[in-house]
Design a protein around this motif. Sequence first.
Motif, mmCIF file in Angstrom:
data_model
loop_
_atom_site.group_PDB
_atom_site.id
_atom_site.type_symbol
_atom_site.label_atom_id
_atom_site.label_comp_id
_atom_site.label_asym_id
_atom_site.label_seq_id
_atom_site.Cartn_x
_atom_site.Cartn_y
_atom_site.Cartn_z
ATOM 1 N N GLY A 84 -22.009 29.965 41.881
ATOM 2 C CA GLY A 84 -23.019 30.776 41.213
ATOM 3 C C GLY A 84 -24.373 30.692 41.882
ATOM 4 O O GLY A 84 -25.109 31.678 41.966
ATOM 5 N N HIS B 276 -17.175 29.988 33.695
ATOM 6 C CA HIS B 276 -18.501 30.174 33.113
ATOM 7 C C HIS B 276 -18.426 30.969 31.819
ATOM 8 O O HIS B 276 -19.387 31.030 31.072
ATOM 9 C CB HIS B 276 -19.414 30.912 34.101
ATOM 10 N N GLN C 154 -24.442 32.809 44.915
ATOM 11 C CA GLN C 154 -24.613 34.213 44.535
ATOM 12 C C GLN C 154 -26.096 34.557 44.454
ATOM 13 O O GLN C 154 -26.540 35.596 44.939
ATOM 14 C CB GLN C 154 -23.928 34.456 43.183
ATOM 15 N N THR D 241 -13.308 35.725 38.112
ATOM 16 C CA THR D 241 -14.654 36.268 38.279
ATOM 17 C C THR D 241 -14.658 37.625 38.968
ATOM 18 O O THR D 241 -15.565 38.427 38.754
ATOM 19 C CB THR D 241 -15.527 35.293 39.088
ATOM 20 N N GLY E 254 -19.243 34.228 39.071
ATOM 21 C CA GLY E 254 -19.577 32.809 39.113
ATOM 22 C C GLY E 254 -20.773 32.413 38.278
ATOM 23 O O GLY E 254 -21.174 31.252 38.310
ATOM 24 N N LEU E 255 -21.376 33.342 37.528
ATOM 25 C CA LEU E 255 -22.559 33.019 36.733
ATOM 26 C C LEU E 255 -22.173 32.760 35.284
ATOM 27 O O LEU E 255 -21.353 33.487 34.709
ATOM 28 C CB LEU E 255 -23.582 34.160 36.790
ATOM 29 N N ASP E 256 -22.760 31.736 34.690
ATOM 30 C CA ASP E 256 -22.532 31.484 33.279
ATOM 31 C C ASP E 256 -23.268 32.536 32.449
ATOM 32 O O ASP E 256 -24.068 33.328 32.965
ATOM 33 C CB ASP E 256 -23.022 30.083 32.912
ATOM 34 N N SER F 79 -24.087 27.261 36.131
ATOM 35 C CA SER F 79 -23.934 27.180 37.581
ATOM 36 C C SER F 79 -24.677 25.948 38.095
ATOM 37 O O SER F 79 -25.820 25.715 37.741
ATOM 38 C CB SER F 79 -24.506 28.433 38.246
ATOM 39 N N THR G 125 -27.168 32.524 32.604
ATOM 40 C CA THR G 125 -27.713 33.010 33.873
ATOM 41 C C THR G 125 -27.497 34.509 34.007
ATOM 42 O O THR G 125 -28.317 35.209 34.608
ATOM 43 C CB THR G 125 -27.070 32.262 35.058
ATOM 44 N N ARG G 126 -26.398 35.026 33.447
ATOM 45 C CA ARG G 126 -26.182 36.488 33.443
ATOM 46 C C ARG G 126 -27.302 37.171 32.668
ATOM 47 O O ARG G 126 -27.781 38.231 33.063
ATOM 48 C CB ARG G 126 -24.821 36.816 32.830
ATOM 49 N N GLU H 37 -12.882 29.286 38.332
ATOM 50 C CA GLU H 37 -13.453 30.641 38.261
ATOM 51 C C GLU H 37 -12.504 31.684 38.861
ATOM 52 O O GLU H 37 -12.902 32.504 39.678
ATOM 53 C CB GLU H 37 -14.799 30.681 39.014
ATOM 54 N N SER I 210 -22.492 39.264 39.054
ATOM 55 C CA SER I 210 -22.377 38.229 38.019
ATOM 56 C C SER I 210 -21.219 37.286 38.276
ATOM 57 O O SER I 210 -20.936 36.409 37.460
ATOM 58 C CB SER I 210 -22.216 38.879 36.635
#
Length: 509
Positions: free
Chosen positions: A146, A443, A149, A414, A172-174, A282, A177-178, A411, A170
Amino acid sequence: MIVQVSQLSATAGSSVLVDRVSFEVWAGEVTALVGASGSGKTTSALSLLGECGDGVRLDGHVEVDGRVVVDSNGPMAAAQHIRGRVVAYMPQHPGSALNPARRVGVTLRELARLHHPGEEVVDEAVRAAQVDGNALRRFPHQFSGGQRQRVALAQALTCRPKVLVLDEPSTGLDSLTRWQLVKELRELTAGGLGILLLSHDLDLVRALTTRVVVLDAGHVIGTDVIPDSPQLPATGTTTPGQPLLQAMNLSASLRPRGRDLVLHELDLAVRAGSCLGVVGRSGSGKTTLARCLAGLHERFTGQLLLDDEPLPVLRKRSREQNRRIQYVWQEVRGSFDERRPVDQQVARTAERLRGRPPKEAHAEAVATLARVGVAAITAARPPSRLSGGELQRAALARAVLAHPDVLICDEITTALDDHGTALVVELLTELKDRGTALIWIGHDLGLVAALADQVMVIDAGRVVEQGPPDRVMTQPVSELTRRLVRAVHLGHPEAPPALIPEPRSEPRR
């Protein structure tokens, strides 16, 4: 209007990859291309740069910032002059956009000198991409998926483009964080930036987009219509019995002599036929945990046990131990040999770890790939000819062919649309019913909770909460878990982007 794509077609021999696709991107707005893996989203987006894969022919009309980039004769010379300053592209797999041999800050400053000499653009790009300024001295491999990214996003923003192409940003983003990504992208569009968003994350699309183009097998099948996300059934069940895989007092560091600890005295146990879900933000240590269990990360202290027997690092494991514990990592493209067809690489697992004859192994590989939605004709291609979602499912099929006792999934959904995710969940549920122990690192707390029997939440390398998914989702104990639960859906009214603070590390209780 900055971008106009009209009647774009892409062919590779007799195969039609994109068929008469049209869309526009306007300054200060977001246009989304939505569709399943392999639907033509990336091929369509790369046409803005006049780029296409080997053996692919582009036709139609693509105009960017008043310059014709593609016409009936294919890509035009003008495409060379718009890359970076006019159009910046962030690929789906951030590892492919980052130079592994150079520190992040060096690369960003070089891009700034190339496109905007004398201007201070790096700090601005780093802030917009939510990258910690102290991280600029690190190399790409020192970040989580993440985090890479966001570094790749900072790299694209350093060019100060007029159009930003985001391919699955998005990934790999929790959930938290999204939310922050939505906030930052809204601020960028408010400043006049046009964004072309390629995503299967329908919540992200709903939160950001002005116009939507839905693709299927290279055809436009709808505009401004976003399909609803299906609800996955809860499948977790409590399984009795002794732990199959255990980690006790596990600590791990990035550098020798225990410096830069990323895991702190962590314990876990997973039983045959059960699923342990591991969630966190992340950079919280999820992938380092997975690599320790798989034997790939050697800088750790503590104990790993398989069937109550000590489990060494990978280079000291027997072939049978390698077969019993399989790991599907987050950025799968680098795990495939670009010179060999994907189906042959998947089949190789059954040959090497189970001793199956080549023809039998290949037939099993093709059948398993089909189970997760990768057709035989697609799997017979080299990795570069598969989409990110197709390659992610191929990596899962490769691990499944080992008939593992423990399957570690980092992940693995994703890059998948809802249909692809459902196929993966169906296969993993079947494996669990057969007695395979699953460790699902993700995530998406909602998705993990749908399959897991136990959910572990980690923050800054420490366990802050653990328990059955129903309890974790309805009665969370830690503040981080409460915010993750509130942010499971981007549109939740109780979790607007501006009200979500950065998480603070909590001591283990």
